[in-house]
Design a protein around this motif. Sequence first.
Motif, PDB file in Angstrom:
ATOM      1  N   GLU A  70       0.836  -1.192   0.000  1.00  0.00           N
ATOM      2  CA  GLU A  70       0.000   0.000   0.000  1.00  0.00           C
ATOM      3  C   GLU A  70       0.878   1.252   0.000  1.00  0.00           C
ATOM      4  N   ILE A  71       0.552   2.178  -0.905  1.00  0.00           N
ATOM      5  CA  ILE A  71       1.315   3.420  -1.025  1.00  0.00           C
ATOM      6  C   ILE A  71       0.537   4.553  -0.376  1.00  0.00           C
ATOM      7  N   ASN A  72       1.194   5.281   0.507  1.00  0.00           N
ATOM      8  CA  ASN A  72       0.547   6.403   1.187  1.00  0.00           C
ATOM      9  C   ASN A  72       1.425   7.637   1.025  1.00  0.00           C
ATOM     10  N   LEU A  73       1.274   8.306  -0.115  1.00  0.00           N
ATOM     11  CA  LEU A  73       2.068   9.494  -0.414  1.00  0.00           C
ATOM     12  C   LEU A  73       1.202  10.740  -0.288  1.00  0.00           C
ATOM     13  N   ASN A  74       1.565  11.622   0.632  1.00  0.00           N
ATOM     14  CA  ASN A  74       0.879  12.891   0.793  1.00  0.00           C
ATOM     15  C   ASN A  74       1.573  13.929  -0.095  1.00  0.00           C
ATOM     16  N   VAL A  75       0.871  14.405  -1.105  1.00  0.00           N
ATOM     17  CA  VAL A  75       1.474  15.316  -2.072  1.00  0.00           C
ATOM     18  C   VAL A  75       1.642  16.703  -1.461  1.00  0.00           C
ATOM     19  N   THR A  76       2.879  17.133  -1.322  1.00  0.00           N
ATOM     20  CA  THR A  76       3.194  18.447  -0.770  1.00  0.00           C
ATOM     21  C   THR A  76       3.914  19.282  -1.834  1.00  0.00           C
ATOM     22  N   ARG A  77       4.269  20.483  -1.462  1.00  0.00           N
ATOM     23  CA  ARG A  77       5.001  21.360  -2.379  1.00  0.00           C
ATOM     24  C   ARG A  77       6.329  20.721  -2.789  1.00  0.00           C
ATOM     25  N   SER A  78       6.987  20.066  -1.848  1.00  0.00           N
ATOM     26  CA  SER A  78       8.276  19.441  -2.151  1.00  0.00           C
ATOM     27  C   SER A  78       8.133  18.342  -3.205  1.00  0.00           C
ATOM     28  N   ASP A  79       7.056  17.557  -3.110  1.00  0.00           N
ATOM     29  CA  ASP A  79       6.810  16.512  -4.110  1.00  0.00           C
ATOM     30  C   ASP A  79       6.556  17.139  -5.482  1.00  0.00           C
ATOM     31  N   ALA A  80       5.716  18.169  -5.497  1.00  0.00           N
ATOM     32  CA  ALA A  80       5.415  18.844  -6.758  1.00  0.00           C
ATOM     33  C   ALA A  80       6.661  19.503  -7.338  1.00  0.00           C
ATOM     34  N   GLN A  81       7.494  20.042  -6.474  1.00  0.00           N
ATOM     35  CA  GLN A  81       8.724  20.692  -6.928  1.00  0.00           C
ATOM     36  C   GLN A  81       9.657  19.667  -7.586  1.00  0.00           C
ATOM     37  N   MET A  82       9.761  18.499  -6.984  1.00  0.00           N
ATOM     38  CA  MET A  82      10.596  17.442  -7.556  1.00  0.00           C
ATOM     39  C   MET A  82      10.091  17.069  -8.951  1.00  0.00           C
ATOM     40  N   ALA A  83       8.766  16.849  -9.077  1.00  0.00           N
ATOM     41  CA  ALA A  83       8.188  16.478 -10.364  1.00  0.00           C
ATOM     42  C   ALA A  83       8.338  17.605 -11.389  1.00  0.00           C
ATOM     43  N   PHE A  84       8.128  18.824 -10.924  1.00  0.00           N
ATOM     44  CA  PHE A  84       8.227  20.004 -11.794  1.00  0.00           C
ATOM     45  C   PHE A  84       9.636  20.156 -12.346  1.00  0.00           C
ATOM     46  N   TYR A  85      10.625  20.110 -11.470  1.00  0.00           N
ATOM     47  CA  TYR A  85      12.008  20.298 -11.902  1.00  0.00           C
ATOM     48  C   TYR A  85      12.483  19.144 -12.791  1.00  0.00           C
ATOM     49  N   LEU A  86      12.059  17.929 -12.456  1.00  0.00           N
ATOM     50  CA  LEU A  86      12.454  16.780 -13.269  1.00  0.00           C
ATOM     51  C   LEU A  86      11.884  16.898 -14.680  1.00  0.00           C
ATOM     52  N   SER A  87      10.604  17.227 -14.779  1.00  0.00           N
ATOM     53  CA  SER A  87       9.980  17.331 -16.100  1.00  0.00           C
ATOM     54  C   SER A  87      10.567  18.488 -16.900  1.00  0.00           C
ATOM     55  N   MET A  88      10.866  19.616 -16.249  1.00  0.00           N
ATOM     56  CA  MET A  88      11.463  20.748 -16.954  1.00  0.00           C
ATOM     57  C   MET A  88      12.880  20.421 -17.428  1.00  0.00           C
ATOM     58  N   SER A  89      13.632  19.711 -16.587  1.00  0.00           N
ATOM     59  CA  SER A  89      15.001  19.343 -16.964  1.00  0.00           C
ATOM     60  C   SER A  89      15.007  18.400 -18.156  1.00  0.00           C
ATOM     61  N   ILE A  90      14.126  17.411 -18.123  1.00  0.00           N
ATOM     62  CA  ILE A  90      14.033  16.476 -19.253  1.00  0.00           C
ATOM     63  C   ILE A  90      13.596  17.207 -20.515  1.00  0.00           C
ATOM     64  N   THR A  91      12.638  18.119 -20.362  1.00  0.00           N
ATOM     65  CA  THR A  91      12.170  18.889 -21.505  1.00  0.00           C
ATOM     66  C   THR A  91      13.290  19.710 -22.122  1.00  0.00           C
ATOM     67  N   ALA A  92      14.118  20.312 -21.276  1.00  0.00           N
ATOM     68  CA  ALA A  92      15.211  21.148 -21.766  1.00  0.00           C
ATOM     69  C   ALA A  92      16.198  20.333 -22.599  1.00  0.00           C
ATOM     70  N   ILE A  93      16.572  19.148 -22.120  1.00  0.00           N
ATOM     71  CA  ILE A  93      17.555  18.344 -22.867  1.00  0.00           C
ATOM     72  C   ILE A  93      16.933  17.755 -24.132  1.00  0.00           C
ATOM     73  N   LEU A  94      15.636  17.418 -24.099  1.00  0.00           N
ATOM     74  CA  LEU A  94      14.972  16.930 -25.310  1.00  0.00           C
ATOM     75  C   LEU A  94      14.887  18.032 -26.360  1.00  0.00           C
ATOM     76  N   ASN A  95      14.702  19.255 -25.888  1.00  0.00           N
ATOM     77  CA  ASN A  95      14.668  20.389 -26.813  1.00  0.00           C
ATOM     78  C   ASN A  95      16.014  20.534 -27.516  1.00  0.00           C
ATOM     79  N   LYS A  96      17.109  20.384 -26.754  1.00  0.00           N
ATOM     80  CA  LYS A  96      18.444  20.448 -27.343  1.00  0.00           C
ATOM     81  C   LYS A  96      18.640  19.346 -28.384  1.00  0.00           C
ATOM     82  N   ILE A  97      18.194  18.126 -28.036  1.00  0.00           N
ATOM     83  CA  ILE A  97      18.361  16.992 -28.952  1.00  0.00           C
ATOM     84  C   ILE A  97      17.595  17.220 -30.248  1.00  0.00           C
TER      85      ILE A  97
END
Length: 281
Positions: A250-277
């Motif tokens: 069972e997964i019990n993840l409480n979504v906080t700002r820190s979780d959203a920040q991790m997802a946000f930065y990860l997706s933006m970083s991947i997007t940036a390198i894909l844009n370069k490619i």
Amino acid sequence: MIKIKEISPKSNSIIPMMEMTFVYDYYTNRNLPIYFDGFLFFHGKQVGRIVNGVTSQELRLKPDEPDHYHEEVYFKCDIELSNESVSFIHEKRNLLPNQDVGLDGKIQFRNLKFYGADIESRIISEHIQVLIHSSDWISKFAPILGLGSFSIIEVDHTSLFSSLRDEHDKPLFPLIWSINDSFRNGDWIEVIFNSRRLLEMAKNQASEIASYASNNINTDEYGRDLNALINSGFQLISKYQHTHSRKKEEINLNVTRSDAQMAFYLSMSITAILNKISIEK
């Protein structure tokens, strides 16, 4: 009504200060402003004092104009803070969903009011609202006000218009805008949801990444590692949308700002390198 034109930190002061410019409708047929001051509040606490309030233009009395005549007058002032008030603002804004700094206050204008040959001094009080967006507070205000420097990820949306597209050949930039807006508004769950969608689309670029690594970097390892990173990021963020792991835990993840920040930065970083490619391939 007072309309804020500009507010910025004052870099040439040894104490934390801001400077502000605003416009205010003045009945200059009977009144001339001399000076103004006031106070600013945040979360019900006084955090700043408005000082050095003067007009930033030359004015003259216009007694021949009708009683309802008024004109926009530009004013400028300084806002004195303290180290304690700056820390208070920064700590309290971290508790807000969008983390914007919304200051409320009162300004008192000292006027000369003219009645024919008679002149009297009057005080007019006006309410003022000052909004400093979270991104501006972090990038412009925090370093100068002594809070330190903070990192902000920037991705060139213009370059993404033609370079990154989903499986239906639609550009990804609306999704990126949505992630940014959701983060600013404090909608952490929506940030997670759209970041997962973006990484899912990024997984579809696996062959382009492999080809880029082989042809441009001359090693297949780069492509394998980047694709593995995208897949791992997608699996990690997907956990927030599942109630159980693949092992039936069972997964019990409480979504906080820190979780959203991790997802946000990860997706933006991947997007940036894909844009370069996509540009260099």
